[in-house]
Design an enzyme around this catalytic site. Sequence first.
Site, PDB file in Angstrom:
ATOM      1  N   ASN A 225       0.802  -1.225   0.000  1.00  0.00           N
ATOM      2  CA  ASN A 225       0.000   0.000   0.000  1.00  0.00           C
ATOM      3  C   ASN A 225       0.831   1.271   0.000  1.00  0.00           C
ATOM      4  O   ASN A 225       0.291   2.359   0.194  1.00  0.00           O
ATOM      5  CB  ASN A 225      -0.952   0.013   1.193  1.00  0.00           C
ATOM      6  CG  ASN A 225      -1.945  -1.126   1.135  1.00  0.00           C
ATOM      7  OD1 ASN A 225      -1.982  -1.962   2.027  1.00  0.00           O
ATOM      8  ND2 ASN A 225      -2.704  -1.194   0.062  1.00  0.00           N
TER       9      ASN A 225
ATOM     10  N   HIS B 103      -6.264  22.546  -1.395  1.00  0.00           N
ATOM     11  CA  HIS B 103      -5.548  21.274  -1.521  1.00  0.00           C
ATOM     12  C   HIS B 103      -4.645  21.272  -2.747  1.00  0.00           C
ATOM     13  O   HIS B 103      -5.074  21.646  -3.837  1.00  0.00           O
ATOM     14  CB  HIS B 103      -6.531  20.098  -1.618  1.00  0.00           C
ATOM     15  CG  HIS B 103      -5.836  18.773  -1.652  1.00  0.00           C
ATOM     16  ND1 HIS B 103      -5.917  17.902  -2.705  1.00  0.00           N
ATOM     17  CD2 HIS B 103      -4.996  18.201  -0.754  1.00  0.00           C
ATOM     18  CE1 HIS B 103      -5.174  16.825  -2.447  1.00  0.00           C
ATOM     19  NE2 HIS B 103      -4.607  16.988  -1.272  1.00  0.00           N
ATOM     20  N   HIS B 104      -3.390  20.884  -2.536  1.00  0.00           N
ATOM     21  CA  HIS B 104      -2.413  20.753  -3.615  1.00  0.00           C
ATOM     22  C   HIS B 104      -1.791  19.367  -3.564  1.00  0.00           C
ATOM     23  O   HIS B 104      -0.922  19.118  -2.725  1.00  0.00           O
ATOM     24  CB  HIS B 104      -1.262  21.769  -3.447  1.00  0.00           C
ATOM     25  CG  HIS B 104      -1.656  23.185  -3.687  1.00  0.00           C
ATOM     26  ND1 HIS B 104      -0.825  24.228  -3.349  1.00  0.00           N
ATOM     27  CD2 HIS B 104      -2.748  23.747  -4.256  1.00  0.00           C
ATOM     28  CE1 HIS B 104      -1.411  25.374  -3.690  1.00  0.00           C
ATOM     29  NE2 HIS B 104      -2.573  25.109  -4.234  1.00  0.00           N
ATOM     30  N   GLU B 105      -2.208  18.466  -4.429  1.00  0.00           N
ATOM     31  CA  GLU B 105      -1.506  17.184  -4.563  1.00  0.00           C
ATOM     32  C   GLU B 105      -0.468  17.382  -5.664  1.00  0.00           C
ATOM     33  O   GLU B 105      -0.816  17.657  -6.808  1.00  0.00           O
ATOM     34  CB  GLU B 105      -2.486  16.060  -4.923  1.00  0.00           C
ATOM     35  CG  GLU B 105      -1.831  14.727  -5.267  1.00  0.00           C
ATOM     36  CD  GLU B 105      -0.897  14.204  -4.184  1.00  0.00           C
ATOM     37  OE1 GLU B 105      -1.368  13.941  -3.077  1.00  0.00           O
ATOM     38  OE2 GLU B 105       0.327  14.079  -4.445  1.00  0.00           O
TER      39      GLU B 105
ATOM     40  N   GLU C  67       2.833  13.345   3.086  1.00  0.00           N
ATOM     41  CA  GLU C  67       4.087  12.816   2.525  1.00  0.00           C
ATOM     42  C   GLU C  67       5.167  13.890   2.681  1.00  0.00           C
ATOM     43  O   GLU C  67       5.853  14.271   1.726  1.00  0.00           O
ATOM     44  CB  GLU C  67       3.930  12.401   1.050  1.00  0.00           C
ATOM     45  CG  GLU C  67       2.919  11.290   0.838  1.00  0.00           C
ATOM     46  CD  GLU C  67       1.484  11.783   0.880  1.00  0.00           C
ATOM     47  OE1 GLU C  67       1.223  12.875   0.357  1.00  0.00           O
ATOM     48  OE2 GLU C  67       0.626  11.098   1.464  1.00  0.00           O
TER      49      GLU C  67
ATOM     50  N   GLU D 153       1.326  15.133   8.003  1.00  0.00           N
ATOM     51  CA  GLU D 153       1.027  13.718   8.132  1.00  0.00           C
ATOM     52  C   GLU D 153       2.337  13.072   8.583  1.00  0.00           C
ATOM     53  O   GLU D 153       2.750  13.243   9.715  1.00  0.00           O
ATOM     54  CB  GLU D 153       0.526  13.188   6.788  1.00  0.00           C
ATOM     55  CG  GLU D 153      -0.042  11.801   6.866  1.00  0.00           C
ATOM     56  CD  GLU D 153      -0.348  11.259   5.485  1.00  0.00           C
ATOM     57  OE1 GLU D 153      -1.359  10.572   5.351  1.00  0.00           O
ATOM     58  OE2 GLU D 153       0.426  11.488   4.544  1.00  0.00           O
TER      59      GLU D 153
ATOM     60  N   GLU E 178      -6.385   7.128   6.904  1.00  0.00           N
ATOM     61  CA  GLU E 178      -6.732   6.660   5.556  1.00  0.00           C
ATOM     62  C   GLU E 178      -6.423   5.173   5.355  1.00  0.00           C
ATOM     63  O   GLU E 178      -7.125   4.489   4.615  1.00  0.00           O
ATOM     64  CB  GLU E 178      -5.989   7.498   4.509  1.00  0.00           C
ATOM     65  CG  GLU E 178      -4.473   7.462   4.657  1.00  0.00           C
ATOM     66  CD  GLU E 178      -3.741   8.390   3.676  1.00  0.00           C
ATOM     67  OE1 GLU E 178      -4.356   9.345   3.185  1.00  0.00           O
ATOM     68  OE2 GLU E 178      -2.557   8.146   3.404  1.00  0.00           O
TER      69      GLU E 178
HETATM   70  C1  NOJ Z   1      -2.323  11.267   0.378  1.00  0.00           C
HETATM   71  C2  NOJ Z   1      -2.862  12.007   1.541  1.00  0.00           C
HETATM   72  O1  NOJ Z   1      -2.326  11.520   2.734  1.00  0.00           O
HETATM   73  C3  NOJ Z   1      -4.366  11.890   1.503  1.00  0.00           C
HETATM   74  O2  NOJ Z   1      -4.909  12.490   2.654  1.00  0.00           O
HETATM   75  C4  NOJ Z   1      -4.877  12.515   0.245  1.00  0.00           C
HETATM   76  O3  NOJ Z   1      -6.273  12.341   0.175  1.00  0.00           O
HETATM   77  C5  NOJ Z   1      -4.230  11.903  -0.979  1.00  0.00           C
HETATM   78  N1  NOJ Z   1      -2.815  11.848  -0.832  1.00  0.00           N
HETATM   79  C6  NOJ Z   1      -4.566  12.693  -2.222  1.00  0.00           C
HETATM   80  O4  NOJ Z   1      -3.824  13.874  -2.235  1.00  0.00           O
HETATM   81 CA    CA Z   2      -0.515   9.821   3.044  1.00  0.00          CA
END
Ligand code: NOJ
Ligand code: CA
Length: 695
Positions: free
Chosen positions: A203, A407-409, A478, A496, A502
């Site tokens: 995972n 939110h910024h991924e 991350e 985190e 999650e």
């Molecule tokens: C990992 C993050 O820990 C999670 O909270 C988030 O929903 C996803 N990435 C998408 O960015």
């Molecule tokens: Ca994570």
Amino acid sequence: MQKRTLLLSALLFGALLFHSCTENSTDQESMEAASPSGDVLVAFSLSADGRPLYEVSHKGASVIKPSGLGFDFKDQPKLMNGFEVVSHAVESKEDNWEMPWGEQREVENVYNEMIVNLKETEAPNRALQLIFRVYDDGLGFRYHLPAQEGVDELVITDENTEFKLTGDHDCWWIPGDWDIYEHLYSATKFSEINAISKRDHPNLAQTTIPENAVNTPVTMRTAEGLHLSFHEANLTNYSGMTLKVNAADNSMVSELVGSDRLGAKAKIGLPFSTPWRTIQISENAGGLIESKLIVNLNDPNKLGDIPWFKPMKYVGIWWEMHLGKSSWDLASGKHGATTENAKAFIDFAAENNIGGVLVEGWNTGWERWIGFEDREGVFDFVTPYEDYDLEEVVRYGKEKGVEIVMHHETSAAPRTYTQQLDTAYALMQNLGIHSVKTGYVGKIIPAGEYHHGQWMVRHYRKVLRTAARNQVAVNAHEPIKATGLRRTFPNAIAREGLRGQEFNAWASDGGNPPAHLPTVAFTRMLAGPIDFTPGVFNIKLNPWKENNQINTTLAQQLALYVVIYGPLQMACDLPENYEGQAGFQFIRDVGVDWEQSKVLNGEVGEYVTIAREERNSGNWFVGAITNEEGREITINFDFLPSGESYEAIFYQDGSDAHWDDNPESLEIVKETVDASTTKTIKLAPGGGVAISLMK
Ligand code: NOJ
Ligand code: CA
């Protein structure tokens, strides 16, 4: 105002003390510094071949045996032995400060500092300075590499900081992963640490574990019951440190995260000060949580007041993606981040004393997220999907007194993110958005860099600085681990950097076992605030996830708002799961910013009880959690001010509660308590209790 004046005079007084006990000599015998109480003692010496050594004792008993220091460089002789002491000095210092937000307001910062100046006896006769700060709750030490003629920068191939333990201690550890901290903790003897066995978790989107090393904070208990935790403070412009395990002689040595592109561990310009290497020491487990060593070793606040950030609870378009009810990407046909859905969350927040709404999946790019090799140029941090009207959502939130959490991924493509940084953060400032959750899922692009290496440490700092300029606070996922920088940059609010909630939604290994959070409280939490995202009421995740569940009781989910500290606390479950639930009142009531915190009891990996006083209201909240063992805990309410009564509401496990068999069994009991009250409460296996104490 009065508090500020008090603090100022404390600082001035500290400055006066500054020179009170300066010694200066090269006499090896006297090269030691004790903590203010005298309990912790650090001694410095040189080995026969001139290698710097330090050792640590607590109340006269050895904690760290003589351990070596030094560096290996590329194209330069190592800086390790052949030293003589040029001078050394010990000074008492006091630098008390106030947290703008936090687990407590006032922080005592009192220590003795020893500086040792060394020089190589032979050419190139380089200088090296070692700085030790000795506190009653442990110590920190760092290397300072002064400017040197003809050498502007150094490429470090190894930092060789040793930690020679006094025995085969009990340890709570995660592997020294260069890319992610989202591992379960193992509880083993030091000699049984096997980080390599943790490679390739199904995972984890990225994991790199090159050595039998552990990540920090790593917590230990000696045979005599002394608790130790090893970590670092003020990680700036350097690589994160893992600790390589040598089971044969119970020793550890620093193993910095590397860079394949650099072909080394870190590149530094001179002069340079490394992060502090820290050892927290406490006679009981709770003392580790109360210790403020890590933040104290960081520089004072550089941002000044940040009135634009207020600690808050938040809900969001988030858990529904992890459950599979909706998705981040538009192409899925079940896009979660719609204007309508966001407005429904805003209404829910406004009705329930919740300050923020996180919206994930609002921007374009999610069609090429997980599993794609080429992720450069994919995410766009200013362009919403067509079914999401960002400006309208923000406007509606303002009307209702609710802030949007941006939110910024980045999908671990930091170069793409950096290119858009200024516009992305200017957009937030223009909209009046003051917090962002960032994410770095996947292998870092370019290849050869790692999440916890110097290149990324610099990236995360650049983001933090850009955010500060635009009045934005950062909650990184991350991330690079917390090392107390929130003191210097109070917009570093939470992160985190652990296996969060999650995993319970989708991990194929059964999710986080009941021992996870009673371990996190004494390990990861020592580094700094956590965005764990508690508050699941639908424990079995029906009908969304047949093979997953939360491995705690509902009462424990409530207790986490007090136990696991963070200035942002999510109520993560779907709003419909809170409907008609009496226990939800605790989430409405619980504070998020604290005047003071007290650890009432606890053992690493087993249980812990924490009481916190909310700032300004004077209300108190208590949380206790336990592992898979049910147990009785006795709470003495003598932390309350004497002579005052409080309306206490106990949200406790029902008599038949059990994390697996009957997790949602919750009993709510009201009672008047005061400082003379003592109560014994039963925690179910995997259970807990949350108590609100309102005046
Ligand atoms: C990992 C993050 O820990 C999670 O909270 C988030 O929903 C996803 N990435 C998408 O960015
Ligand atoms: Ca994570």
